[in-house]
Design a protein around this motif. Structure first.
Motif, PDB file in Angstrom:
ATOM      1  N   VAL A  31      46.321  38.112   5.555  1.00 20.24           N
ATOM      2  CA  VAL A  31      45.648  37.055   4.541  1.00 20.24           C
ATOM      3  C   VAL A  31      44.326  36.462   5.195  1.00 20.24           C
ATOM      4  N   TRP A  32      43.231  36.675   4.434  1.00 22.02           N
ATOM      5  CA  TRP A  32      41.888  36.297   5.051  1.00 22.02           C
ATOM      6  C   TRP A  32      41.725  34.618   5.107  1.00 22.02           C
ATOM      7  N   GLY A  33      42.499  34.305   3.902  1.00 24.04           N
ATOM      8  CA  GLY A  33      42.388  32.794   3.903  1.00 24.04           C
ATOM      9  C   GLY A  33      42.912  31.987   5.041  1.00 24.04           C
ATOM     10  N   ALA A  34      43.899  32.729   5.564  1.00 23.63           N
ATOM     11  CA  ALA A  34      44.659  32.203   6.725  1.00 23.63           C
ATOM     12  C   ALA A  34      44.052  32.230   8.180  1.00 23.63           C
ATOM     13  N   PHE A  37      40.733  30.025   7.637  1.00 29.05           N
ATOM     14  CA  PHE A  37      40.957  28.629   7.565  1.00 29.05           C
ATOM     15  C   PHE A  37      42.182  27.974   8.197  1.00 29.05           C
ATOM     16  N   SER A  38      42.944  28.998   8.742  1.00 29.83           N
ATOM     17  CA  SER A  38      44.215  28.535   9.503  1.00 29.83           C
ATOM     18  C   SER A  38      45.150  27.636   8.971  1.00 29.83           C
ATOM     19  N   PHE A  39      45.394  26.271   9.466  1.00 27.85           N
ATOM     20  CA  PHE A  39      46.425  25.497   8.934  1.00 27.85           C
ATOM     21  C   PHE A  39      46.260  24.784   7.564  1.00 27.85           C
ATOM     22  N   LEU A  40      44.911  24.918   7.302  1.00 26.45           N
ATOM     23  CA  LEU A  40      44.475  24.370   5.879  1.00 26.45           C
ATOM     24  C   LEU A  40      44.797  25.187   4.730  1.00 26.45           C
ATOM     25  N   TRP A  41      44.869  26.572   5.089  1.00 30.45           N
ATOM     26  CA  TRP A  41      45.359  27.451   3.961  1.00 30.45           C
ATOM     27  C   TRP A  41      46.579  27.125   3.662  1.00 30.45           C
ATOM     28  N   TYR A  82      44.329  34.229  18.264  1.00 32.18           N
ATOM     29  CA  TYR A  82      45.375  33.213  17.355  1.00 32.18           C
ATOM     30  C   TYR A  82      45.144  33.401  16.146  1.00 32.18           C
ATOM     31  N   ALA A  83      43.699  33.484  15.711  1.00 32.94           N
ATOM     32  CA  ALA A  83      43.453  33.247  14.117  1.00 32.94           C
ATOM     33  C   ALA A  83      44.001  34.567  13.615  1.00 32.94           C
ATOM     34  N   LEU A  84      43.784  35.790  14.357  1.00 36.90           N
ATOM     35  CA  LEU A  84      44.178  36.979  13.848  1.00 36.90           C
ATOM     36  C   LEU A  84      45.754  37.208  13.666  1.00 36.90           C
ATOM     37  N   LEU A  85      46.464  36.480  14.609  1.00 36.97           N
ATOM     38  CA  LEU A  85      47.895  36.435  14.446  1.00 36.97           C
ATOM     39  C   LEU A  85      48.227  35.419  13.298  1.00 36.97           C
ATOM     40  N   VAL A  86      47.445  34.430  13.045  1.00 31.50           N
ATOM     41  CA  VAL A  86      47.999  33.812  11.864  1.00 31.50           C
ATOM     42  C   VAL A  86      47.617  34.479  10.444  1.00 31.50           C
ATOM     43  N   GLY A  87      46.737  35.057  10.554  1.00 29.70           N
ATOM     44  CA  GLY A  87      46.193  36.109   9.470  1.00 29.70           C
ATOM     45  C   GLY A  87      47.256  37.077   9.130  1.00 29.70           C
ATOM     46  N   LEU A  88      47.718  37.559  10.146  1.00 29.28           N
ATOM     47  CA  LEU A  88      48.803  38.716  10.089  1.00 29.28           C
ATOM     48  C   LEU A  88      50.113  38.149   9.536  1.00 29.28           C
ATOM     49  N   GLU A  89      50.301  37.045  10.133  1.00 29.19           N
ATOM     50  CA  GLU A  89      51.842  36.350   9.998  1.00 29.19           C
ATOM     51  C   GLU A  89      51.947  35.246   8.814  1.00 29.19           C
ATOM     52  N   ALA A  90      50.804  35.300   8.147  1.00 32.15           N
ATOM     53  CA  ALA A  90      50.726  33.999   7.121  1.00 32.15           C
ATOM     54  C   ALA A  90      51.554  34.147   6.058  1.00 32.15           C
ATOM     55  N   ASN A  91      51.825  35.281   5.544  1.00 33.90           N
ATOM     56  CA  ASN A  91      52.778  35.424   4.292  1.00 33.90           C
ATOM     57  C   ASN A  91      54.188  35.903   4.813  1.00 33.90           C
ATOM     58  N   SER A  92      54.390  36.042   5.950  1.00 30.61           N
ATOM     59  CA  SER A  92      55.834  35.984   6.666  1.00 30.61           C
ATOM     60  C   SER A  92      56.356  34.615   6.604  1.00 30.61           C
ATOM     61  N   LEU A  93      55.281  33.652   7.399  1.00 22.96           N
ATOM     62  CA  LEU A  93      55.713  32.201   7.101  1.00 22.96           C
ATOM     63  C   LEU A  93      55.787  31.752   5.750  1.00 22.96           C
ATOM     64  N   ARG A  94      55.005  32.297   4.691  1.00 21.08           N
ATOM     65  CA  ARG A  94      55.595  31.756   3.332  1.00 21.08           C
ATOM     66  C   ARG A  94      56.779  32.245   2.818  1.00 21.08           C
ATOM     67  N   ARG A  95      57.045  33.449   3.003  1.00 17.61           N
ATOM     68  CA  ARG A  95      58.472  33.782   2.835  1.00 17.61           C
ATOM     69  C   ARG A  95      59.406  32.904   3.441  1.00 17.61           C
ATOM     70  N   TRP A  96      59.413  32.826   4.840  1.00 14.88           N
ATOM     71  CA  TRP A  96      60.368  31.719   5.371  1.00 14.88           C
ATOM     72  C   TRP A  96      60.540  30.446   5.024  1.00 14.88           C
ATOM     73  N   THR A  97      59.260  30.046   4.549  1.00 15.11           N
ATOM     74  CA  THR A  97      59.218  28.572   3.827  1.00 15.11           C
ATOM     75  C   THR A  97      60.036  28.709   2.539  1.00 15.11           C
ATOM     76  N   TYR A  98      59.837  29.726   1.800  1.00 15.85           N
ATOM     77  CA  TYR A  98      60.659  29.920   0.377  1.00 15.85           C
ATOM     78  C   TYR A  98      61.968  30.064   0.498  1.00 15.85           C
ATOM     79  N   ALA A  99      62.270  30.852   1.584  1.00 26.07           N
ATOM     80  CA  ALA A  99      63.765  31.099   1.710  1.00 26.07           C
ATOM     81  C   ALA A  99      64.501  29.575   2.421  1.00 26.07           C
ATOM     82  N   ARG A 100      63.690  29.051   3.226  1.00 24.18           N
ATOM     83  CA  ARG A 100      64.319  27.775   3.563  1.00 24.18           C
ATOM     84  C   ARG A 100      64.604  26.596   2.485  1.00 24.18           C
TER      85      ARG A 100
END
Length: 165
Positions: A31-34, A37-41, A82-100
């Protein structure tokens, strides 16, 4: 081809087209936005807890780098990674939030675009609803008629009793 996961609202019933209108498709991938823009995304997508975790991680990493007196090049490289890691894992965190929130992934589809993925996922969801309704209809058994008790009937593997010797 990309993989997308389908997340329906919490109280979605089979065949509910309003629930499909509120469904979320989440792309698997970078995710390029994450990344930029990190936490703002995360805050923009209303992923408050995940955004807070990313913000705390970035601040902590910066504090650690300042505490150990890391050089400018090392600090830049660490924050870039760190920003690269956030970009790679952003949608995984999004799925985690939806499951929660009670919206787990109910389907995964592969498609070239989000529109094609939506068509595939929604048609598959409607097809599963039709199959579910058909299986429920086939399971309906009419009430059993009462049987007349036969005193000569034998329970078990043998239909008739053996004669006595």
């Amino acid at each position: 081809m990309r993989t997308f996961t389908l997340h329906l609202p919490r109280d979605a019933e089979p065949g509910d087209q309003a629930a499909l209108a509120q469904a979320e498709l989440v792309k698997d991938g970078f995710v390029w936005g994450a990344f930029l823009f990190s936490f703002l995304w995360f805050f923009f997508h209303r992923l408050w807890l995940a955004g807070l975790i990313v913000l705390v991680g970035a601040v902590s990493l910066s504090a650690i780098l300042a505490f150990i007196n890391a050089g400018e090049l090392a600090s830049t490289a660490a924050l870039f990674l760190y920003a690269l890691l956030v970009g790679l894992e952003a949608n995984s965190l999004r799925r985690w939030t939806y499951a929660r929130r009670g919206r787990p992934a109910i389907d995964a589809v592969s498609a070239d675009s989000e529109e094609e993925a939506a068509l595939k996922a929604f048609s598959r969801a409607l097809e599963q609803d039709r199959e579910h309704a058909a299986s429920m209809a086939s399971r309906m058994v009419p009430a059993a008629l009462p049987r007349r008790f036969d005193s000569d009937a034998v329970l078990g593997l043998f239909p008739n009793p053996e004669p006595r010797r």
